[in-house]
Design a protein around this motif. Structure first.
Motif, PDB file in Angstrom:
ATOM      1  N   THR A   1     -53.274 110.653 -45.774  1.00 29.86           N
ATOM      2  CA  THR A   1     -52.758 111.375 -46.735  1.00 29.86           C
ATOM      3  C   THR A   1     -51.504 111.168 -48.076  1.00 29.86           C
ATOM      4  N   LYS A   2     -51.826 110.849 -48.794  1.00 29.17           N
ATOM      5  CA  LYS A   2     -50.985 110.252 -49.899  1.00 29.17           C
ATOM      6  C   LYS A   2     -49.919 111.731 -50.471  1.00 29.17           C
ATOM      7  N   ILE A   3     -48.706 110.407 -50.187  1.00 30.47           N
ATOM      8  CA  ILE A   3     -47.218 111.405 -50.330  1.00 30.47           C
ATOM      9  C   ILE A   3     -47.473 112.152 -51.522  1.00 30.47           C
ATOM     10  N   PRO A   4     -47.428 112.829 -52.271  1.00 29.46           N
ATOM     11  CA  PRO A   4     -46.726 113.029 -53.667  1.00 29.46           C
ATOM     12  C   PRO A   4     -45.982 112.435 -54.428  1.00 29.46           C
ATOM     13  N   ASP A   5     -46.249 111.667 -55.401  1.00 33.63           N
ATOM     14  CA  ASP A   5     -46.032 110.333 -56.294  1.00 33.63           C
ATOM     15  C   ASP A   5     -44.261 111.415 -56.624  1.00 33.63           C
ATOM     16  N   SER A   6     -43.924 112.457 -57.290  1.00 32.97           N
ATOM     17  CA  SER A   6     -42.931 113.217 -57.013  1.00 32.97           C
ATOM     18  C   SER A   6     -41.868 112.822 -56.436  1.00 32.97           C
ATOM     19  N   ILE A   7     -42.309 112.954 -54.879  1.00 30.46           N
ATOM     20  CA  ILE A   7     -41.128 113.303 -53.855  1.00 30.46           C
ATOM     21  C   ILE A   7     -41.335 111.692 -53.132  1.00 30.46           C
ATOM     22  N   THR A   8     -41.950 109.954 -53.577  1.00 30.15           N
ATOM     23  CA  THR A   8     -42.068 108.874 -53.860  1.00 30.15           C
ATOM     24  C   THR A   8     -41.002 108.764 -55.019  1.00 30.15           C
ATOM     25  N   LYS A   9     -41.266 108.635 -56.111  1.00 26.36           N
ATOM     26  CA  LYS A   9     -39.951 108.529 -57.036  1.00 26.36           C
ATOM     27  C   LYS A   9     -38.829 108.597 -56.733  1.00 26.36           C
TER      28      LYS A   9
ATOM     29  N   TYR B   1     -34.888 117.417 -46.720  1.00 26.80           N
ATOM     30  CA  TYR B   1     -35.029 117.891 -45.693  1.00 26.80           C
ATOM     31  C   TYR B   1     -36.453 118.110 -45.177  1.00 26.80           C
ATOM     32  N   PHE B   2     -36.575 119.187 -46.077  1.00 23.04           N
ATOM     33  CA  PHE B   2     -38.429 119.635 -46.208  1.00 23.04           C
ATOM     34  C   PHE B   2     -39.549 118.164 -46.499  1.00 23.04           C
ATOM     35  N   ASP B   3     -39.130 117.375 -47.138  1.00 22.96           N
ATOM     36  CA  ASP B   3     -40.003 116.199 -47.359  1.00 22.96           C
ATOM     37  C   ASP B   3     -39.794 115.682 -47.037  1.00 22.96           C
ATOM     38  N   LEU B   4     -38.931 115.369 -46.042  1.00 25.04           N
ATOM     39  CA  LEU B   4     -38.923 114.450 -45.058  1.00 25.04           C
ATOM     40  C   LEU B   4     -40.112 114.858 -44.375  1.00 25.04           C
ATOM     41  N   TRP B   5     -40.189 116.363 -43.962  1.00 27.48           N
ATOM     42  CA  TRP B   5     -40.818 116.929 -42.596  1.00 27.48           C
ATOM     43  C   TRP B   5     -42.736 116.270 -43.765  1.00 27.48           C
ATOM     44  N   LEU B   6     -42.921 117.288 -44.973  1.00 29.43           N
ATOM     45  CA  LEU B   6     -44.335 117.229 -45.177  1.00 29.43           C
ATOM     46  C   LEU B   6     -44.255 115.482 -45.757  1.00 29.43           C
ATOM     47  N   ALA B   7     -43.082 114.511 -45.498  1.00 28.10           N
ATOM     48  CA  ALA B   7     -43.603 112.969 -45.498  1.00 28.10           C
ATOM     49  C   ALA B   7     -44.217 112.319 -44.353  1.00 28.10           C
TER      50      ALA B   7
END
Length: 337
Positions: free
Chosen positions: A239-247, A225-231
């Motif tokens: 800005t580029k979404i962190p690779d760790s989140i995308t993967k 849920y936190f990463d949904l908002w960060l994305a």
């Protein structure tokens, strides 16, 4: 645990962490529709307890066991509503649950038997329920009383900050969350909520910083849920979404909700496929997934600059879903319950 379809419950996600020199314990739980889930993350930090610390250790251990619990109580959660009207009844049942919480905490507060710290906790519980019911003035009275009882408590400041957030007073919400952080608060939820307040106040760079910190601090259950908002904020900033989140989003695209929503926001799942995943759900879990899913679809189209979604996403369907859940609080749309 999956209960029979007749069971229908909605509780807010809860997370309790107890940490000392000897162990760290985090218990995360939620009960949504007929699905209940508890996640326990425990780590032993030392092989023995110093004699001088045994009393405090025993107290913390009892608190950790209490947080874990041992059963689900399903009194008054059997849904008697006809299946055809079940989705329309969800907002009413959510309001009823909040009102019951207000009534119970009011009775406890009036009893006058709580210690000062426990009384402040009771006010915080009532604050959150009143705020979700949009009774912001009443909630603010409770918030000020809680802070009066515990003036240097980051937890009580967080209660007032949340009420400011729900009332749309984002600058005041930011100020209270910032003071909570200055008092030592390091919970992911504090940074997430300050990040959302900064986002709605138009401070995108600051919002991204907070949401990145929230993601770092989050446990496994709340991280998605936190990463949904960060994305979403990364998309708005370009800005580029962190690779760790995308993967991770790609590898978990077909996992439990809301992982498909994160996969959609990070590009490894199409909006049409997300709709299919939402449609697979049943009962209240489906209704809340639709509310959240359409919200995240809106975030997606906001980022790519499209005002009108594809024809496969029915405008009528989107409106009816939003209206049927429109009494959910901002937390309901930005978290799981």
């Amino acid at each position: 645990m999956t209960f029979p379809d007749a069971v229908s419950m909605v509780t807010e996600p809860a997370r309790e962490t107890i940490k000392n020199n000897y162990f760290s314990s985090t218990v995360s739980s939620y009960f949504r529709g007929n699905i209940a889930k508890v996640s326990i993350d425990f780590a032993a930090l030392r092989s023995h307890v110093d004699a001088a610390d045994t009393a405090k250790y025993a107290e913390d251990l009892r608190a950790a066991n209490k947080a874990i619990g041992g059963y689900f109580r399903c009194r008054q959660v059997i849904d008697q509503v006809d299946g055809r009207n079940r989705s329309a009844a969800l907002p009413q049942r959510l309001r009823k649950l909040r009102q019951e919480l207000v009534d119970k905490t009011t009775e406890t507060i009036k009893g006058g038997k709580l210690a000062q710290s426990d009384m402040a906790d009771a006010y915080c519980i009532r604050i959150n329920a009143l705020s979700d019911l949009q009774r912001f003035d009443e909630a603010m009275q409770d918030a000020n009383e809680a802070i009066h009882l515990a003036p240097n408590s980051d937890k009580r400041l967080g209660c007032r900050a949340l009420n400011y957030f729900n009332a749309g007073q984002f600058d005041k919400s930011i100020a209270d969350y910032s003071k909570a952080v200055s008092l030592g608060a390091q919970e992911g939820e504090i940074f997430r909520m300050r990040g959302l307040a900064r986002l709605y106040a138009g401070r995108l760079e600051d919002a991204r910083s907070d949401l990145a910190r929230a993601s770092e601090l989050a446990d496994k259950e709340s991280k998605t849920y936190f990463d949904l908002w960060l994305a979403s904020v990364d998309g708005r900033l370009g800005t580029k979404i962190p690779d760790s989140i995308t993967k991770r989003a790609a590898s978990e695209a077909h996992g439990e909700w809301p992982r498909p929503a994160l996969a959609m926001l990070t590009g490894s799942m199409s909006p049409e496929e997300l709709l299919k995943r939402m449609d697979e759900k049943k009962g209240d879990d489906r209704q809340m997934a639709l509310a959240e899913g359409y919200f995240y679809l809106g975030q997606h189209y906001l980022v790519i600059g499209t005002r009108r979604p594809p024809r496969s996403i029915s405008r009528k369907r989107a409106i009816s879903t939003f209206v049927s859940t429109s009494n959910m609080s901002p937390r309901d749309l930005s978290y799981s319950a």
